[in-house]
Write a protein that holds these residues in place. Structure first.
Motif, PDB file in Angstrom:
ATOM      1  N   GLY A   1      -8.944  -2.416  -3.304  1.00 20.33           N
ATOM      2  CA  GLY A   1      -7.682  -2.489  -2.574  1.00 20.33           C
ATOM      3  C   GLY A   1      -6.652  -3.413  -3.194  1.00 20.33           C
ATOM      4  O   GLY A   1      -5.473  -3.068  -3.292  1.00 20.33           O
ATOM      5  N   THR A   2      -7.080  -4.582  -3.608  1.00 18.79           N
ATOM      6  CA  THR A   2      -6.160  -5.551  -4.220  1.00 18.79           C
ATOM      7  C   THR A   2      -5.561  -4.982  -5.498  1.00 18.79           C
ATOM      8  O   THR A   2      -4.349  -5.060  -5.720  1.00 18.79           O
ATOM      9  N   ILE A   3      -6.402  -4.402  -6.320  1.00 19.80           N
ATOM     10  CA  ILE A   3      -5.934  -3.886  -7.607  1.00 19.80           C
ATOM     11  C   ILE A   3      -5.111  -2.620  -7.418  1.00 19.80           C
ATOM     12  O   ILE A   3      -4.118  -2.407  -8.124  1.00 19.80           O
ATOM     13  N   GLU A   4      -5.485  -1.785  -6.479  1.00 19.85           N
ATOM     14  CA  GLU A   4      -4.693  -0.586  -6.197  1.00 19.85           C
ATOM     15  C   GLU A   4      -3.278  -0.980  -5.777  1.00 19.85           C
ATOM     16  O   GLU A   4      -2.291  -0.413  -6.262  1.00 19.85           O
ATOM     17  N   ALA A   5      -3.161  -1.966  -4.898  1.00 21.70           N
ATOM     18  CA  ALA A   5      -1.843  -2.439  -4.461  1.00 21.70           C
ATOM     19  C   ALA A   5      -1.065  -3.043  -5.626  1.00 21.70           C
ATOM     20  O   ALA A   5       0.137  -2.802  -5.782  1.00 21.70           O
ATOM     21  N   THR A   6      -1.755  -3.806  -6.462  1.00 19.42           N
ATOM     22  CA  THR A   6      -1.115  -4.411  -7.636  1.00 19.42           C
ATOM     23  C   THR A   6      -0.606  -3.331  -8.583  1.00 19.42           C
ATOM     24  O   THR A   6       0.538  -3.383  -9.049  1.00 19.42           O
ATOM     25  N   ALA A   7      -1.434  -2.338  -8.861  1.00 18.83           N
ATOM     26  CA  ALA A   7      -1.043  -1.249  -9.766  1.00 18.83           C
ATOM     27  C   ALA A   7       0.153  -0.477  -9.216  1.00 18.83           C
ATOM     28  O   ALA A   7       1.077  -0.131  -9.967  1.00 18.83           O
ATOM     29  N   LYS A   8       0.162  -0.224  -7.926  1.00 26.66           N
ATOM     30  CA  LYS A   8       1.288   0.501  -7.318  1.00 26.66           C
ATOM     31  C   LYS A   8       2.593  -0.269  -7.493  1.00 26.66           C
ATOM     32  O   LYS A   8       3.636   0.320  -7.776  1.00 26.66           O
ATOM     33  N   MET A   9       2.535  -1.582  -7.324  1.00 29.03           N
ATOM     34  CA  MET A   9       3.754  -2.379  -7.502  1.00 29.03           C
ATOM     35  C   MET A   9       4.203  -2.368  -8.961  1.00 29.03           C
ATOM     36  O   MET A   9       5.400  -2.245  -9.238  1.00 29.03           O
ATOM     37  N   VAL A  10       3.264  -2.503  -9.891  1.00 25.65           N
ATOM     38  CA  VAL A  10       3.601  -2.453 -11.321  1.00 25.65           C
ATOM     39  C   VAL A  10       4.285  -1.126 -11.638  1.00 25.65           C
ATOM     40  O   VAL A  10       5.330  -1.084 -12.298  1.00 25.65           O
ATOM     41  N   GLU A  11       3.715  -0.041 -11.151  1.00 23.92           N
ATOM     42  CA  GLU A  11       4.279   1.286 -11.408  1.00 23.92           C
ATOM     43  C   GLU A  11       5.623   1.472 -10.709  1.00 23.92           C
ATOM     44  O   GLU A  11       6.536   2.096 -11.269  1.00 23.92           O
ATOM     45  N   GLN A  12       5.765   0.914  -9.534  1.00 23.60           N
ATOM     46  CA  GLN A  12       7.045   0.992  -8.820  1.00 23.60           C
ATOM     47  C   GLN A  12       8.154   0.316  -9.626  1.00 23.60           C
ATOM     48  O   GLN A  12       9.307   0.748  -9.595  1.00 23.60           O
ATOM     49  N   LEU A  13       7.791  -0.713 -10.375  1.00 22.34           N
ATOM     50  CA  LEU A  13       8.762  -1.423 -11.212  1.00 22.34           C
ATOM     51  C   LEU A  13       8.950  -0.765 -12.575  1.00 22.34           C
ATOM     52  O   LEU A  13       9.729  -1.247 -13.394  1.00 22.34           O
ATOM     53  N   GLY A  14       8.229   0.320 -12.837  1.00 20.98           N
ATOM     54  CA  GLY A  14       8.399   1.052 -14.092  1.00 20.98           C
ATOM     55  C   GLY A  14       7.385   0.714 -15.167  1.00 20.98           C
ATOM     56  O   GLY A  14       7.464   1.239 -16.280  1.00 20.98           O
ATOM     57  N   GLY A  15       6.437  -0.156 -14.862  1.00 26.79           N
ATOM     58  CA  GLY A  15       5.401  -0.494 -15.829  1.00 26.79           C
ATOM     59  C   GLY A  15       4.342   0.587 -15.915  1.00 26.79           C
ATOM     60  O   GLY A  15       4.191   1.401 -15.003  1.00 26.79           O
ATOM     61  N   LYS A  16       3.613   0.586 -17.021  1.00 28.95           N
ATOM     62  CA  LYS A  16       2.518   1.538 -17.225  1.00 28.95           C
ATOM     63  C   LYS A  16       1.210   0.749 -17.236  1.00 28.95           C
ATOM     64  O   LYS A  16       1.000  -0.097 -18.107  1.00 28.95           O
ATOM     65  N   VAL A  17       0.355   1.016 -16.264  1.00 31.87           N
ATOM     66  CA  VAL A  17      -0.944   0.347 -16.206  1.00 31.87           C
ATOM     67  C   VAL A  17      -1.859   1.028 -17.222  1.00 31.87           C
ATOM     68  O   VAL A  17      -2.304   2.151 -17.013  1.00 31.87           O
ATOM     69  N   VAL A  18      -2.107   0.339 -18.337  1.00 32.06           N
ATOM     70  CA  VAL A  18      -2.914   0.917 -19.414  1.00 32.06           C
ATOM     71  C   VAL A  18      -4.381   0.511 -19.317  1.00 32.06           C
ATOM     72  O   VAL A  18      -5.227   1.056 -20.027  1.00 32.06           O
ATOM     73  N   GLY A  19      -4.683  -0.442 -18.446  1.00 37.73           N
ATOM     74  CA  GLY A  19      -6.066  -0.862 -18.268  1.00 37.73           C
ATOM     75  C   GLY A  19      -6.190  -1.893 -17.171  1.00 37.73           C
ATOM     76  O   GLY A  19      -5.207  -2.546 -16.798  1.00 37.73           O
ATOM     77  N   ILE A  20      -7.413  -1.999 -16.664  1.00 38.47           N
ATOM     78  CA  ILE A  20      -7.731  -2.990 -15.638  1.00 38.47           C
ATOM     79  C   ILE A  20      -9.058  -3.622 -16.032  1.00 38.47           C
ATOM     80  O   ILE A  20     -10.034  -2.910 -16.300  1.00 38.47           O
ATOM     81  N   ALA A  21      -9.084  -4.954 -16.075  1.00 36.50           N
ATOM     82  CA  ALA A  21     -10.266  -5.670 -16.557  1.00 36.50           C
ATOM     83  C   ALA A  21     -10.753  -6.684 -15.526  1.00 36.50           C
ATOM     84  O   ALA A  21      -9.946  -7.400 -14.924  1.00 36.50           O
ATOM     85  N   PHE A  22     -12.066  -6.721 -15.360  1.00 40.30           N
ATOM     86  CA  PHE A  22     -12.709  -7.621 -14.402  1.00 40.30           C
ATOM     87  C   PHE A  22     -13.828  -8.396 -15.073  1.00 40.30           C
ATOM     88  O   PHE A  22     -14.475  -7.890 -15.992  1.00 40.30           O
ATOM     89  N   LEU A  23     -14.094  -9.567 -14.548  1.00 42.17           N
ATOM     90  CA  LEU A  23     -15.328 -10.248 -14.915  1.00 42.17           C
ATOM     91  C   LEU A  23     -16.507  -9.500 -14.293  1.00 42.17           C
ATOM     92  O   LEU A  23     -17.502  -9.242 -14.949  1.00 42.17           O
ATOM     93  N   ILE A  24     -16.376  -9.157 -13.001  1.00 42.46           N
ATOM     94  CA  ILE A  24     -17.490  -8.608 -12.224  1.00 42.46           C
ATOM     95  C   ILE A  24     -17.055  -7.333 -11.505  1.00 42.46           C
ATOM     96  O   ILE A  24     -15.966  -7.274 -10.946  1.00 42.46           O
ATOM     97  N   GLU A  25     -17.945  -6.355 -11.494  1.00 39.14           N
ATOM     98  CA  GLU A  25     -17.759  -5.167 -10.662  1.00 39.14           C
ATOM     99  C   GLU A  25     -18.924  -5.075  -9.685  1.00 39.14           C
ATOM    100  O   GLU A  25     -20.088  -5.141 -10.090  1.00 39.14           O
ATOM    101  N   LEU A  26     -18.605  -4.946  -8.405  1.00 33.52           N
ATOM    102  CA  LEU A  26     -19.619  -4.696  -7.383  1.00 33.52           C
ATOM    103  C   LEU A  26     -19.722  -3.183  -7.233  1.00 33.52           C
ATOM    104  O   LEU A  26     -19.093  -2.579  -6.368  1.00 33.52           O
ATOM    105  N   ALA A  27     -20.512  -2.566  -8.103  1.00 28.77           N
ATOM    106  CA  ALA A  27     -20.583  -1.104  -8.178  1.00 28.77           C
ATOM    107  C   ALA A  27     -21.046  -0.485  -6.865  1.00 28.77           C
ATOM    108  O   ALA A  27     -20.617   0.619  -6.512  1.00 28.77           O
ATOM    109  N   TYR A  28     -21.878  -1.194  -6.126  1.00 29.91           N
ATOM    110  CA  TYR A  28     -22.417  -0.661  -4.871  1.00 29.91           C
ATOM    111  C   TYR A  28     -21.356  -0.509  -3.783  1.00 29.91           C
ATOM    112  O   TYR A  28     -21.568   0.196  -2.804  1.00 29.91           O
ATOM    113  N   ILE A  29     -20.194  -1.120  -3.962  1.00 30.32           N
ATOM    114  CA  ILE A  29     -19.117  -0.982  -2.975  1.00 30.32           C
ATOM    115  C   ILE A  29     -18.242   0.233  -3.288  1.00 30.32           C
ATOM    116  O   ILE A  29     -17.662   0.835  -2.400  1.00 30.32           O
ATOM    117  N   GLY A  30     -18.144   0.590  -4.563  1.00 32.87           N
ATOM    118  CA  GLY A  30     -17.448   1.820  -4.933  1.00 32.87           C
ATOM    119  C   GLY A  30     -15.959   1.707  -5.180  1.00 32.87           C
ATOM    120  O   GLY A  30     -15.252   2.713  -5.153  1.00 32.87           O
TER     121      GLY A  30
END
Length: 171
Positions: A125-154
């Motif tokens: 949710g946090t990253i989806e909201a962040t990406a939407k704002m970046v795109e709303q401003l005309g930026g292109k989200v070319v990647g998203i990087a994390f230290l940790i992924e909780l794969a079981y949450i999906g």
């Protein structure tokens, strides 16, 4: 490097049933933290990022050193009421609640290649909201990087349209 050895699991925090992944123990080990940042910076460089964007607060801890390593800018995404200039905002869901994020209207230029960084992917949710704002401003989200992924949450499912990278995954 096995980064999981530097992550402390805190049971029932911030609420019962949550197994919080504490990255501060990774940050306390200079070698491990440096290597993690370097690996994430390689990813951002491969994506030809013009700027790194990170949501507060741990996104700053991850994103700022990556931006410094690559000698590019860092754009903070903050909770409502924390940025001093004109902003746009987006509501989002957390692993354990809801909130609102903001970004300065002039922080992303049209066409800029953006890599979003954060400490952890849970619901997305946090990253989806962040990406939407970046795109709303005309930026292109070319990647998203994390230290940790909780794969079981999906959370990855919510971000299917983006290229994702994480150093660690908890199944």
């Amino acid at each position: 490097m096995d980064y999981k050895q530097y992550i402390t699991i805190v049971e029932d925090w911030p609420q019962e049933g949550i197994r919080f992944k504490d990255i501060t123990t990774l940050m306390q080990n200079g070698t491990a933290y440096k290597r993690a940042v370097e690996e994430l910076a390689v990813y951002a460089k491969e994506k030809q990022a013009d700027v790194i964007v990170g949501p507060e607060a741990r996104g700053f801890v991850v994103g700022c050193p990556i931006a410094t390593e690559l000698e590019i800018g860092f754009v903070p995404v903050r909770k409502k009421g924390k940025l001093p200039r004109e902003v746009i905002e987006a509501n989002y869901g957390l692993e354990y609640g809801k909130d609102c994020l903001t970004i300065h209207k002039d922080s992303i230029q049209p066409g800029q290649r953006v890599v979003i960084t954060d400490d952890l992917l849970a619901t997305g949710g946090t990253i989806e909201a962040t990406a939407k704002m970046v795109e709303q401003l005309g930026g292109k989200v070319v990647g998203i990087a994390f230290l940790i992924e909780l794969a079981y949450i999906g959370g990855r499912d919510k971000l299917k349209q983006y290229d994702l990278f994480s150093l660690m995954s908890y199944e």
